[in-house]
Design a protein around this motif. Structure first.
Motif, PDB file in Angstrom:
ATOM      1  N   MET A 140       6.341  19.340 -39.786  1.00  0.00           N
ATOM      2  CA  MET A 140       7.183  20.480 -40.176  1.00  0.00           C
ATOM      3  C   MET A 140       8.024  20.089 -41.394  1.00  0.00           C
ATOM      4  SD  MET A 140      10.045  22.521 -37.891  1.00  0.00           S
ATOM      5  CE  MET A 140       8.855  22.910 -36.610  1.00  0.00           C
ATOM      6  N   ALA A 181      11.514  24.507 -42.957  1.00  0.00           N
ATOM      7  CA  ALA A 181      11.113  25.079 -41.667  1.00  0.00           C
ATOM      8  C   ALA A 181      11.925  24.471 -40.529  1.00  0.00           C
ATOM      9  CB  ALA A 181       9.623  24.854 -41.440  1.00  0.00           C
ATOM     10  N   LEU A 182      12.142  23.155 -40.592  1.00  0.00           N
ATOM     11  CA  LEU A 182      12.933  22.479 -39.566  1.00  0.00           C
ATOM     12  C   LEU A 182      14.374  23.000 -39.566  1.00  0.00           C
ATOM     13  CD1 LEU A 182      13.391  20.310 -37.419  1.00  0.00           C
ATOM     14  CD2 LEU A 182      13.771  18.660 -39.289  1.00  0.00           C
ATOM     15  N   GLU A 204      15.448  25.948 -40.670  1.00  0.00           N
ATOM     16  CA  GLU A 204      15.468  27.329 -40.175  1.00  0.00           C
ATOM     17  C   GLU A 204      15.357  27.362 -38.657  1.00  0.00           C
ATOM     18  OE1 GLU A 204      13.017  31.557 -40.657  1.00  0.00           O
ATOM     19  OE2 GLU A 204      12.331  29.760 -41.701  1.00  0.00           O
ATOM     20  N   LYS A 205      14.452  26.564 -38.094  1.00  0.00           N
ATOM     21  CA  LYS A 205      14.257  26.510 -36.642  1.00  0.00           C
ATOM     22  C   LYS A 205      15.524  26.004 -35.950  1.00  0.00           C
ATOM     23  CE  LYS A 205      11.150  24.505 -33.143  1.00  0.00           C
ATOM     24  NZ  LYS A 205      12.147  23.751 -32.360  1.00  0.00           N
ATOM     25  N   THR A 206      16.128  24.972 -36.518  1.00  0.00           N
ATOM     26  CA  THR A 206      17.343  24.402 -35.929  1.00  0.00           C
ATOM     27  C   THR A 206      18.475  25.417 -35.926  1.00  0.00           C
ATOM     28  OG1 THR A 206      16.724  22.190 -36.712  1.00  0.00           O
ATOM     29  CG2 THR A 206      19.021  22.526 -36.109  1.00  0.00           C
ATOM     30  N   ARG A 228      18.218  28.774 -36.127  1.00  0.00           N
ATOM     31  CA  ARG A 228      17.904  29.917 -35.271  1.00  0.00           C
ATOM     32  C   ARG A 228      18.165  29.578 -33.803  1.00  0.00           C
ATOM     33  NH1 ARG A 228      14.338  34.332 -35.480  1.00  0.00           N
ATOM     34  NH2 ARG A 228      14.805  34.372 -37.695  1.00  0.00           N
ATOM     35  N   GLU A 229      17.792  28.375 -33.391  1.00  0.00           N
ATOM     36  CA  GLU A 229      17.918  28.001 -31.978  1.00  0.00           C
ATOM     37  C   GLU A 229      19.330  27.588 -31.594  1.00  0.00           C
ATOM     38  OE1 GLU A 229      15.006  24.970 -31.383  1.00  0.00           O
ATOM     39  OE2 GLU A 229      13.304  26.374 -31.400  1.00  0.00           O
ATOM     40  N   ASP A 232       9.417  39.942 -32.301  1.00  0.00           N
ATOM     41  CA  ASP A 232      10.414  38.884 -32.478  1.00  0.00           C
ATOM     42  C   ASP A 232      11.807  39.378 -32.098  1.00  0.00           C
ATOM     43  OD1 ASP A 232       8.499  37.127 -33.326  1.00  0.00           O
ATOM     44  OD2 ASP A 232       8.890  37.421 -35.465  1.00  0.00           O
TER      45      ASP A 232
END
Length: 426
Positions: A1, A5-6, A8-10, A12-13, A207
């Motif tokens: 990743m 992307a990492l 954004e994922k971090t 968002r979560e 989503d």
């Protein structure tokens, strides 16, 4: 990743945990978001060469340090210097923060701050989706079909009101929980419906539906672990019921739109595509919630989400439209209408009456709605009249009502559905 992307994922979560943890000290939503944004910019520079083992904890620590720098640079008052000292104490802690458990109270406070009744519902939704769900202003504006600039201004005004009105960053007392939880639940359900009944090019935004369910289940977990005194409160039963309602609807999501993106009505849906495991789990859960609600004060104590989830469960467990327990659904709509006497709920009840008894009975109920002068520009009213006349074999009358519905419809997909119905009748 890759790094972007990492990151954004971090975010968002962990958005609510990160912002909540910062808010617990600075008590300023704008300031918390600013220093977190600074930390994310630094992450874009550093992570490609030294990716952290715990990205969320790295962002929080970096954001805290940026906050200290900003506070010092601005030469804040002694009151704010205390915040600096507290930040330094937290940063010096050896253990990495557990963003899911360790900051549960902060996440709850953030949810209730964003959904404070002093804010308009539009502002509550925008703030919750931005600060709690971690969605961008572009994502939110696209979901609600409004201009991104307008949405951004709405968020700015809401933050300003929180600051100027001194809205507390706190979990409300038990006495105020019902009022505050109602706002929270309304916001979550609005987010879900924005995805489930999308007016955009696609009829669904899965989503967004998933985001609402995630927010609801997270809130359940947080209350159970951080505010156990609320677990037996009526508002918590309603939160659980809302989660059931959304999950039951989500279990049917694969059959709601055809392969070419057209709307498929509940009656016409391929029920083999439904998630029957989820339906069984959630139907059993709502049964337990109804028992708990009745035990706390009888049928009259059942809330609107418990009633709506019960209706959704009856639809979901039926093998087809004909085997659906329509008489029980009518009874539930009667109770729901007594709680929330809106014309839309009355129209839904009319449709259930038509299925439980006869199309003529449904049409008589719709006629009473029209006499009250309600839903004049609501496309589903003539659509319901068209459907019931179609069932009675009154094809010409049905076509005229479908034509009226086309003129009132919001989106192309809805209009296309009515046009298909007309084509089937000619």
């Amino acid at each position: 990743m890759n790094t972007a992307a990492l990151l954004e994922k971090t975010y968002r979560e962990n958005a609510s945990s990160l912002i909540g943890a910062l808010m617990s000290v600075v008590r300023d939503l704008d300031f918390a978001e600013d220093v977190l944004q600074d930390a994310m910019i630094i992450a874009l520079e550093k992570w490609p060469t030294e990716a952290p083992r715990n990205p969320a904890a790295w962002l929080l620590t970096t954001a805290r340090r940026k906050a200290i720098d900003k506070i010092r640079h601005q030469r804040m008052s002694s009151g704010k210097e205390a915040a600096v000292a507290l930040f330094q104490e937290q940063i010096s802690e050896e253990s990495s923060p557990d963003l899911v458990g360790g900051f549960g109270d902060e996440r709850l406070r953030l949810v209730f701050t964003c959904c404070h009744p002093a804010l308009s519902q539009e502002a509550q939704v925008a703030l919750t989706m931005k600060a709690v769900c971690g969605l961008s202003t572009l994502d939110i504006s696209n979901a609600f079909l409004i201009n991104e600039t307008t949405l951004a201004q709405r968020i700015v005004r809401a933050k300003s009101k929180i600051k100027l009105a001194g809205i507390p960053y706190a979990i409300p007392d038990l006495e105020k929980m019902s009022e505050r939880m109602n706002a929270v639940l309304s916001v979550i359900y609005l987010v879900f419906n924005a995805g489930y009944h999308s007016s955009g090019e696609s009829l669904l935004n899965v989503d967004l539906c998933s985001e609402a369910i995630r927010l609801s289940t997270t809130l359940e977990t947080l209350i159970e672990s951080q505010a156990s005194r609320l677990v037996n409160h009526m508002s918590f039963l309603e939160l659980q019921a809302l989660t059931c309602l959304m999950k039951l609807n989500h279990a049917r999501i694969r059959s709601r739109v055809s392969e070419v993106g057209d709307l498929v009505t509940l009656e016409e849906q391929n029920r083999s595509l439904w998630d029957h495991v989820a339906i069984e789990v959630e139907s059993q859960k709502i049964g337990r919630l109804l028992t708990a609600g009745a035990a706390s004060g009888g049928k009259a104590s059942l809330g609107p989400y418990q009633l709506q989830a019960s209706i959704a469960a009856l639809h979901a467990i039926a093998s087809c439209s004909k085997t659906t327990d329509w008489i029980q659904i009518v009874g539930l709509y009667n109770e729901l209408y007594a709680l929330i006497p809106t014309a839309v709920i009355r129209l839904n009840r009319a449709a259930a009456i038509a299925m439980a008894y006869s199309p003529e009975d449904g049409l008589r109920e719709i006629s009473e709605i029209e006499k009250a002068g309600e839903l004049k520009n609501y496309s589903l009213l003539p659509a319901a009249k068209a459907d019931l006349n179609r069932r009675l074999g009154n094809d010409e009358i049905a076509v005229s009502f479908y034509t009226e519905a086309i003129q009132l419809a919001d989106g192309e997909k809805e209009r296309a559905y009515y046009e298909r119905r007309i084509g089937q009748l000619k």
